[in-house]
Design a protein around this motif. Structure first.
Motif, PDB file in Angstrom:
ATOM      1  N   TRP A  87      63.607  64.664   9.062  1.00 50.04           N
ATOM      2  CA  TRP A  87      64.123  65.308   7.852  1.00 50.04           C
ATOM      3  C   TRP A  87      64.357  64.243   6.804  1.00 50.04           C
ATOM      4  O   TRP A  87      65.132  63.348   7.057  1.00 50.04           O
ATOM      5  N   LYS A 131      67.181  62.244   1.819  1.00 52.36           N
ATOM      6  CA  LYS A 131      66.684  61.985   3.176  1.00 52.36           C
ATOM      7  C   LYS A 131      65.168  61.957   3.244  1.00 52.36           C
ATOM      8  O   LYS A 131      64.587  61.851   4.323  1.00 52.36           O
ATOM      9  N   ASP A 167      72.171  73.272   1.497  1.00 49.76           N
ATOM     10  CA  ASP A 167      72.314  72.251   0.448  1.00 49.76           C
ATOM     11  C   ASP A 167      71.262  72.325  -0.648  1.00 49.76           C
ATOM     12  O   ASP A 167      71.489  71.852  -1.760  1.00 49.76           O
ATOM     13  N   PHE A 182      64.898  65.949  -2.353  1.00 49.52           N
ATOM     14  CA  PHE A 182      64.860  67.273  -2.996  1.00 49.52           C
ATOM     15  C   PHE A 182      66.182  67.582  -3.692  1.00 49.52           C
ATOM     16  O   PHE A 182      67.207  66.982  -3.380  1.00 49.52           O
ATOM     17  N   ASN A 201      68.601  70.407  15.454  1.00 49.75           N
ATOM     18  CA  ASN A 201      68.795  69.471  14.343  1.00 49.75           C
ATOM     19  C   ASN A 201      69.916  68.520  14.735  1.00 49.75           C
ATOM     20  O   ASN A 201      71.023  68.973  15.055  1.00 49.75           O
ATOM     21  N   ASN A 258      69.350  65.464  -2.397  1.00 47.77           N
ATOM     22  CA  ASN A 258      69.302  64.985  -1.014  1.00 47.77           C
ATOM     23  C   ASN A 258      68.258  63.873  -0.944  1.00 47.77           C
ATOM     24  O   ASN A 258      67.122  64.053  -1.371  1.00 47.77           O
ATOM     25  N   ASN A 305      67.480  78.791  10.534  1.00 45.91           N
ATOM     26  CA  ASN A 305      67.892  77.388  10.573  1.00 45.91           C
ATOM     27  C   ASN A 305      69.408  77.323  10.621  1.00 45.91           C
ATOM     28  O   ASN A 305      70.088  77.919   9.761  1.00 45.91           O
ATOM     29  N   GLU A 306      69.897  76.616  11.599  1.00 44.51           N
ATOM     30  CA  GLU A 306      71.334  76.351  11.726  1.00 44.51           C
ATOM     31  C   GLU A 306      72.230  77.567  11.567  1.00 44.51           C
ATOM     32  O   GLU A 306      73.173  77.560  10.768  1.00 44.51           O
ATOM     33  N   GLU A 353      65.159  68.192  13.257  1.00 40.26           N
ATOM     34  CA  GLU A 353      65.670  67.390  12.138  1.00 40.26           C
ATOM     35  C   GLU A 353      66.441  66.204  12.692  1.00 40.26           C
ATOM     36  O   GLU A 353      67.259  66.350  13.602  1.00 40.26           O
ATOM     37  N   TYR A 384      75.857  62.002  10.401  1.00 41.45           N
ATOM     38  CA  TYR A 384      77.021  62.885  10.240  1.00 41.45           C
ATOM     39  C   TYR A 384      78.057  62.693  11.350  1.00 41.45           C
ATOM     40  O   TYR A 384      79.191  63.136  11.212  1.00 41.45           O
ATOM     41  N   HIS A 393      63.331  76.034   4.314  1.00 41.79           N
ATOM     42  CA  HIS A 393      64.058  76.981   5.144  1.00 41.79           C
ATOM     43  C   HIS A 393      63.760  78.403   4.669  1.00 41.79           C
ATOM     44  O   HIS A 393      64.664  79.199   4.450  1.00 41.79           O
ATOM     45  N   ARG A 432      75.446  63.795  -2.311  1.00 32.22           N
ATOM     46  CA  ARG A 432      74.089  64.125  -2.768  1.00 32.22           C
ATOM     47  C   ARG A 432      73.857  63.525  -4.161  1.00 32.22           C
ATOM     48  O   ARG A 432      73.885  64.235  -5.156  1.00 32.22           O
ATOM     49  N   TYR A 464      71.903  64.798  13.757  1.00 33.73           N
ATOM     50  CA  TYR A 464      72.100  63.678  12.815  1.00 33.73           C
ATOM     51  C   TYR A 464      72.997  62.600  13.409  1.00 33.73           C
ATOM     52  O   TYR A 464      73.970  62.181  12.786  1.00 33.73           O
TER      53      TYR A 464
HETATM   54  C1  GCB Z   1      70.716  70.037   7.942  1.00 29.17           C
HETATM   55  C2  GCB Z   1      70.038  71.170   7.265  1.00 29.17           C
HETATM   56  C3  GCB Z   1      69.223  70.723   6.077  1.00 29.17           C
HETATM   57  C4  GCB Z   1      70.007  69.697   5.279  1.00 29.17           C
HETATM   58  C5  GCB Z   1      70.275  68.498   6.169  1.00 29.17           C
HETATM   59  C6  GCB Z   1      71.107  67.432   5.466  1.00 29.17           C
HETATM   60  O1  GCB Z   1      71.112  70.093   9.063  1.00 29.17           O
HETATM   61  O2  GCB Z   1      69.237  71.937   8.140  1.00 29.17           O
HETATM   62  O3  GCB Z   1      68.920  71.850   5.299  1.00 29.17           O
HETATM   63  O4  GCB Z   1      69.341  69.305   4.119  1.00 29.17           O
HETATM   64  O5  GCB Z   1      70.982  68.890   7.284  1.00 29.17           O
HETATM   65  O6  GCB Z   1      70.530  66.544   4.862  1.00 29.17           O
HETATM   66  O7  GCB Z   1      72.326  67.512   5.530  1.00 29.17           O
END
Ligand code: GCB
Length: 612
Positions: free
Chosen positions: A563, A585, A183, A568, A476, A583, A424-425, A514, A482, A362, A579, A478
């Motif tokens: 996270w 977060k 993202d 950003f 990670n 982002n 990452n992921e 995260e 999510y 990342h 977004r 959420y």
């Molecule tokens: C994630 C990613 C990170 C994203 C975040 C998000 O899992 O690793 O790069 O910014 O989620 O906010 O969706």
């Protein structure tokens, strides 16, 4: 190609450094004629002589410094140039002359006086060119040209794709977009300092230090690698170790060996000791047969012992609990451009939060940031640029392994680095992921076996195929953002169940790399509703309850990383509706002002650190 970016340029008794940072000239290659600059040889004369140039800050991303949408959204080649003078004494003394760019995103070709002196692929690691033979005599200006390309494909790390829109009833002919899965905005340009420096003809090419600390003795195993100029033999090495006051504490006459320091000051993380981040300096020297000094280079060294196993990670014999966050190199106007004021601000905020660690999510961060982490005692999970890998083949695995070797070589002496994160992921449910990660881990372990390997994993424990190749497992997650959005009441159960399953399956330390929720600064809704500051706070509190439960269980729960540190910038695509202006977060805004969640973190991290 991925290559060795060389030791960071430093002034020493035998070397000199000049900054080439400032305002350069800049020109884009047209989107519909990407190779124009090469065809017309824009590197053979100043860019200003063949077209219109604009002023461009170096270092900075080029995207956000003007009002021009085409510049912000550019895909393809961009050209920079400037002039520099080589100091007369370097030439008279027959020194080597080098140009080093801390990073250029994504790939680049560097020219001096119209001659290609190096090319590099990979946006977050240094680019080094030996320009000794390309520079002009003293008093004559040299033209330095850098062509930068930001295109990401299936073969680049990170991956991306140029998508052509073929429906000419809906798109102009030849229309394409740069697609990528991660993202954060794919900022481009000369992102880190550009330094011109000299070394003697025979020079120290690398220094490696591996430390150990047992009882009251600090052990430094060192290797000084040097390159002798043609015809030069009989060079010898020595090392001197100095404490933080620059008093000499050890000496050895060898290119490779061990020195010990009795009653050493160990390197401790922030809040684990009243004097965190204690650094010694190991100065390597090479000398000619008559004893005269040829080259000298210092590296900072933290004396520490790192170990890991099924019960967790330990530092200097003490169990570590990692409490920190994921970050980005990201700020207003400069994008991913290095800014020392921002570095100081971010470390100030990390310490205010009581964080003892961050992950370089990342991609590898600037060396100047890593220096600060060493000095402040902030531990780093050093991540490769392999974010959101979606295919796994041998070509990519060997490229990825090269990146890991390059990263390890750059950061191997840093006490702050406590782990290498391979990715990452990654889409690690794909069958090929198993052998892919086995290969990349083996290559990374061969480069450095002194730190645990990890990755930040998104896929469920039953489907992931990367973890068998890792030493410690970060995930990670959420929950209630999510998945089960709005159901904060499920977080504790879901996090505990999930992490316990990972631990039971692998018997390796596990942690959360995260978790988080977007919060629009100033949006208040009670009861908590998604996007409000209250929702972000409630989501963090529910995660804290889960972490406390895990800490009290038999799971080796090694740490928590929220996270994100700050809001950003993100790409604009079909995910943009999630977004708003980027982002959100962050627990700080993009301009580093606090959201209420940051106070919850501060309370928690400071009390974790004081053992409450
Ligand atoms: C994630 C990613 C990170 C994203 C975040 C998000 O899992 O690793 O790069 O910014 O989620 O906010 O969706």
């Amino acid at each position: 190609q991925f290559t060795w970016g060389g030791l960071y340029p430093r002034d020493t008794a035998t070397r000199e450094v000049k900054s080439l940072d400032g305002i350069w000239n800049f020109r884009l290659s047209p989107k519909d004629d990407p190779d124009k600059g090469f065809r017309e040889e824009w590197y053979s004369a100043p860019l200003a002589s063949s077209g219109n140039v604009i002023a461009m800050a170096v270092p900075s991303s080029y995207n956000d410094v003007t009002q021009d949408k085409d510049l912000r959204d550019h895909v393809g080649w961009a050209w920079y140039d400037t002039f520099f003078m080589t100091p007369r004494r370097w030439l008279e003394d027959g020194e080597r002359v080098l140009v080093r760019l801390g990073s250029v995103h994504y790939s680049c070709v560097v020219y001096v006086n119209g001659v290609a002196v190096t090319a590099h692929e990979g946006g977050h690691l240094p680019v080094l060119a030996d320009v000794t033979l390309a520079v002009k005599p003293a008093g004559q200006a040299n033209l330095l040209t850098v062509a930068v390309n930001n295109v990401l494909t299936n073969e680049t790390i990170p991956q991306g794709e140029i998508q052509y829109k073929t429906d000419e009833t809906m798109y102009p002919p030849g229309y394409f977009i740069q697609q990528y899965d991660f993202d954060f905005f794919n900022y481009a340009g000369i992102h880190r300092p550009v330094l011109l420096y000299s070394t003697p003809q025979s020079y120290i090419d690398d220094i490696t230090v591996v430390t150990d600390a047992t009882g009251t003795t600090g052990v430094l195993n060192f290797t000084v690698d040097y390159v002798a100029a043609a015809g030069v033999t009989d060079l010898s090495c020595s090392v001197d170790v100095f404490d933080a006051n620059m008093s000499s504490v050890a000496h050895a006459d060898a290119c490779q060996g061990t020195v010990t320091i009795s009653n050493p000051q160990l390197w401790w993380p922030y809040l684990m000791n009243p004097k965190p981040g204690y650094l010694y300096t190991l100065r390597g020297s090479i000398k000619a047969a008559d004893g005269s000094l040829v080259d000298q280079y210092p590296v900072k060294v933290g004396l520490r012992a790192l170990s890991w196993g099924a019960t967790g990670i330990s530092l200097n014999g003490k169990p570590l609990y990692i409490h920190g966050c994921g970050k980005h190199e990201d700020s207003d106007i400069r994008g991913k451009g290095f800014d020392p004021a921002l570095v100081v601000k971010d470390f100030s905020l990390l310490k205010w939060l009581g964080a003892n660690a961050f992950r370089t999510s990342h991609y590898p961060y600037a060396e100047e940031i890593m220096d600060q982490a060493d000095a402040e005692g902030i531990m780093v999970i050093d991540e490769s640029p392999a974010v959101n890998l979606k295919t796994f083949d041998e070509t990519l695995a060997s490229r990825h392994s090269e990146v890991m070797r390059e990263l390890v070589r750059r950061d191997k002496n840093r006490p702050a680095v406590i782990s290498w994160s391979l990715a990452n992921e990654p889409r690690s449910y794909q069958a090929e992921a198993a052998s892919y990660f086995a290969n990349v881990s083996a290559a990374t372990r061969a480069a450095d076996g002194t730190r645990p390997l990890t990755a930040a994993i998104i896929v469920p424990y039953k489907e992931d195929l990367a973890a068998p190749s890792l030493d410690v497992i970060w995930v990670n997650r959420y929950y209630s953002w999510y998945t089960d959005t709005g159901h904060l009441e499920l977080i504790q159960q879901q996090v505990v169940t999930d992490l316990t399953r990972w631990y039971n399956k692998y018997n390796k330390p596990v942690g959360i790399s995260e978790y988080g929720a977007d919060a629009l600064p100033g949006l208040h809704m009670d009861p908590a509703y998604t996007w409000s500051e209250e929702y972000q706070m409630q989501l963090f509190l529910a995660n804290f309850a889960a972490f406390d439960e895990l800490r009290g269980s038999s799971v080796a729960f090694m740490g928590e990383m929220f996270w994100n540190f700050a809001d950003f910038m993100t790409k604009q695509d079909t995910t943009a509706p999630g977004r708003p202006g980027g982002n959100k977060k962050g627990v700080f805004t993009r301009s580093r002002q606090p959201k209420p969640t940051s106070f919850l973190i501060r309370d928690r991290y400071l009390s974790l650190a004081s053992g409450k």
